[in-house]
Motif scaffolding. Structure first.
Motif, PDB file in Angstrom:
ATOM      1  N   ASP A   3       0.828  -1.196   0.000  1.00  0.00           N
ATOM      2  CA  ASP A   3       0.000   0.000   0.000  1.00  0.00           C
ATOM      3  C   ASP A   3       0.868   1.253   0.000  1.00  0.00           C
ATOM      4  O   ASP A   3       0.558   2.241  -0.685  1.00  0.00           O
ATOM      5  CB  ASP A   3      -0.926   0.007   1.217  1.00  0.00           C
ATOM      6  CG  ASP A   3      -2.019  -1.042   1.091  1.00  0.00           C
ATOM      7  OD1 ASP A   3      -2.586  -1.407   2.134  1.00  0.00           O
ATOM      8  OD2 ASP A   3      -2.297  -1.485  -0.043  1.00  0.00           O
ATOM      9  N   SER A   7       1.096   4.203  -2.694  1.00  0.00           N
ATOM     10  CA  SER A   7       0.955   5.607  -2.289  1.00  0.00           C
ATOM     11  C   SER A   7       2.074   6.443  -2.881  1.00  0.00           C
ATOM     12  O   SER A   7       1.839   7.545  -3.401  1.00  0.00           O
ATOM     13  CB  SER A   7       0.966   5.720  -0.759  1.00  0.00           C
ATOM     14  OG  SER A   7      -0.090   4.996  -0.187  1.00  0.00           O
ATOM     15  N   THR A 123      -3.742  12.961  -3.327  1.00  0.00           N
ATOM     16  CA  THR A 123      -2.535  12.535  -2.605  1.00  0.00           C
ATOM     17  C   THR A 123      -2.842  12.242  -1.148  1.00  0.00           C
ATOM     18  O   THR A 123      -2.443  11.207  -0.595  1.00  0.00           O
ATOM     19  CB  THR A 123      -1.433  13.616  -2.689  1.00  0.00           C
ATOM     20  OG1 THR A 123      -1.040  13.787  -4.056  1.00  0.00           O
ATOM     21  CG2 THR A 123      -0.213  13.214  -1.871  1.00  0.00           C
ATOM     22  N   TRP A 126      -4.267   8.883   0.169  1.00  0.00           N
ATOM     23  CA  TRP A 126      -3.429   7.698   0.136  1.00  0.00           C
ATOM     24  C   TRP A 126      -2.493   7.574   1.332  1.00  0.00           C
ATOM     25  O   TRP A 126      -1.832   6.546   1.492  1.00  0.00           O
ATOM     26  CB  TRP A 126      -2.584   7.693  -1.152  1.00  0.00           C
ATOM     27  CG  TRP A 126      -3.364   7.259  -2.360  1.00  0.00           C
ATOM     28  CD1 TRP A 126      -4.000   8.067  -3.252  1.00  0.00           C
ATOM     29  CD2 TRP A 126      -3.597   5.924  -2.800  1.00  0.00           C
ATOM     30  NE1 TRP A 126      -4.619   7.332  -4.225  1.00  0.00           N
ATOM     31  CE2 TRP A 126      -4.383   5.998  -3.978  1.00  0.00           C
ATOM     32  CE3 TRP A 126      -3.224   4.665  -2.326  1.00  0.00           C
ATOM     33  CZ2 TRP A 126      -4.803   4.876  -4.672  1.00  0.00           C
ATOM     34  CZ3 TRP A 126      -3.635   3.544  -3.025  1.00  0.00           C
ATOM     35  CH2 TRP A 126      -4.415   3.643  -4.179  1.00  0.00           C
ATOM     36  N   TYR A 127      -2.420   8.601   2.176  1.00  0.00           N
ATOM     37  CA  TYR A 127      -1.432   8.598   3.262  1.00  0.00           C
ATOM     38  C   TYR A 127      -2.089   8.731   4.631  1.00  0.00           C
ATOM     39  O   TYR A 127      -3.115   9.420   4.774  1.00  0.00           O
ATOM     40  CB  TYR A 127      -0.434   9.749   3.073  1.00  0.00           C
ATOM     41  CG  TYR A 127       0.586   9.480   1.992  1.00  0.00           C
ATOM     42  CD1 TYR A 127       1.768   8.812   2.280  1.00  0.00           C
ATOM     43  CD2 TYR A 127       0.351   9.869   0.682  1.00  0.00           C
ATOM     44  CE1 TYR A 127       2.713   8.553   1.284  1.00  0.00           C
ATOM     45  CE2 TYR A 127       1.275   9.618  -0.326  1.00  0.00           C
ATOM     46  CZ  TYR A 127       2.453   8.957  -0.008  1.00  0.00           C
ATOM     47  OH  TYR A 127       3.378   8.702  -0.991  1.00  0.00           O
TER      48      TYR A 127
END
Length: 490
Positions: A3, A7, A123, A126-127
């Motif tokens: 993952d 990312s 963005t 994804w984090y």
């Protein structure tokens, strides 16, 4: 780990796409100037101003709806569609034969400026929270794309015009359009789509957070740190040419010295925001902006004003007048002469004082009459290299601050990152649109190129005081529990 790898791939694609979009967003600054200089189009100053501003305005105003679309449909779909569709007006630009058509196409390809809002939303999703500051900071490095066009486009235009003086310029928008199209296809193939929980919300529900004063405060911060970055990326070139008489090429290099570090340093700003808290970083950024803009406020100048004169101590008749003395009856008055060999300081203000006679021989004077007028000349070199260093430093501060502002958004609005990021980005982009207009009026009114830094000083102080008052108010309300968390949230 898979993952995280995915990312990082999304982050890389978003950053690369944003850099290409930012380079396209600033295309008209070079292209329009070239076309007018070569008399390919006979646009007046007003038309040139509009052609420079239209893409910036489009890319700013449309960030909010594009952020909403990203929240609803995901970054892969919206970003790839943006890249591919924005290439079309660039491919059509060579066929423009009038101001109106050129303006319409500029309006359409100006949509690439919305890549920032799309990238922030796609963005951050994804984090994890502890990674979002540095991830958004790395993504923000795409603003370094602003330095690509000033370096690349003039050389390409000159090369193409050597082959075909009239139509050679048409290859430049085709090259930029091809870069967008290729990036859109790459994004479509290699990116993976991911949406947040907000996709089930209606547009009205997504717009609800915009009622929060906090959103507008973040937008004001971004108006300063990002809007000023965009503005001075255009404003510094004529500034250096008019004040320091640099050539176009040298002025462009100095402008790039400002824009490139300011874009690259955003990654470091994200790291600092994760490590120390975005609030501490913003305190540092805004305080530094106040100090540096104050230092940049003083113009290069030569000011001549009245100084200490020479008065008669008693009544009498002037019997002799020379360059260094006046005689009245039997009394001599020594005159301070101008020292032509006195050197000026390169770094600090310096003054030169002297006196000039205002009486003649045989003239009758009374006590306290003026015999010689005092003159003071103040000179400030405003050393170009010192000015350049200060400009680079304040650009770096703004780059760090841009990352810190967007670190707040996923913390406070985790399900509306696209909407809030779009709104904050919109206000920052408007700063880039209105900044040159405001600076132009200030220059016209004051006659000082450094009047722009007075505006920055006032805006920096406003943001710093506003932020501090909010922190103090919330600390009083929530002490002692809130005090422990003040470095991380408002």
């Amino acid at each position: 780990m898979a993952d995280l790898s995915q990312s990082h791939r999304i982050l890389f694609l978003n950053t690369l796409a944003f850099a290409i979009c930012f380079a396209c967003w600033t295309l008209n600054g070079v292209l329009v100037t070239f076309l007018v200089d070569k008399e390919i189009f006979n646009w007046d100053v007003v038309q040139i101003g509009w052609l420079l501003g239209i893409p910036v305005l489009t890319g700013s105003v449309m960030r909010l709806p594009m952020g909403i679309l990203t929240d609803k449909f995901g970054g892969k779909i919206v970003h790839s569609a943006l890249l591919i569709l924005a290439s079309i007006p660039l491919f059509l630009l060579p066929f423009a034969t009038s101001f109106t058509v050129f303006a319409i196409l500029s309006f359409l390809f100006g949509m690439v400026g919305t890549s920032f809002a799309v990238g922030v939303a796609s963005t951050s999703v994804w984090y994890p929270k502890e990674w979002q500051g540095r991830a958004l900071g790395i993504f923000g490095m795409g603003t370094a794309g602003a330095s690509i066009t000033p370096f690349l486009a003039p050389s390409l235009l000159n090369k193409f015009s050597e082959i075909d003086p009239v139509n050679g310029w048409k290859w430049l928008p085709v090259i930029y359009g091809s870069a967008l199209l290729c990036m859109g296809i790459v994004f479509l193939i290699f990116a993976k789509n991911k949406r947040i929980d907000a996709q089930s919300k209606s547009a009205k529900e997504l717009m609800q957070p915009l009622k929060s004063v906090r959103v507008w405060r973040f937008g004001t911060y971004y108006f300063l740190v990002f809007g000023s970055f965009v503005t001075f990326s255009q404003w510094l070139l004529p500034n250096f040419m008019n004040v320091y008489h640099t050539t176009l090429i040298l002025g462009g290099i100095f402008t790039s010295c400002f824009s490139l570090p300011a874009g690259v340093v955003r990654a470091f700003g994200g790291f600092l925001s994760d490590k120390f808290g975005a609030r501490k970083v913003m305190y540092w950024v805004l305080s530094s902006s106040v100090v540096l803009s104050f230092l940049l406020l003083f113009p290069k100048m030569d000011i001549t004003t009245s100084g200490s004169g020479l008065l008669a101590s008693k009544a009498g008749i002037v019997t002799a007048v020379s360059s260094n003395k006046i005689v009245i009856d039997d009394k001599e008055y020594v005159i301070s002469e101008k020292d032509e060999n006195q050197l000026h300081s390169e770094f600090f203000p310096s003054k030169k004082t002297w006196q000039e006679t205002v009486v003649a021989e045989n003239q009758k004077v009374q006590k306290k009459d003026l015999l010689a007028e005092g003159i003071t000349q103040i000179h400030f070199e405003a050393n170009m290299w010192v000015y350049l260093v200060l400009v680079i430093l304040i650009g770096i501060c703004w780059g760090i601050g841009s990352a810190a502002v967007f670190k707040h958004i996923p913390d406070y609005f985790p399900n509306e990152v696209g909407v809030i990021g779009g709104m904050v980005g919109l206000l920052g982009g408007l700063g880039g649109f209105f900044g040159p207009i405001i600076f132009g009026y200030l220059l016209s009114f004051t006659g000082f190129w450094t009047s722009s830094w007075f505006f920055i000083l006032a805006l920096s102080l406003t943001c710093l005081i506003w932020m501090h008052r909010v922190i103090v108010k919330m600390t009083k309300e929530k002490l002692p529990e809130f005090a422990k968390d003040i470095d991380r949230k408002e």
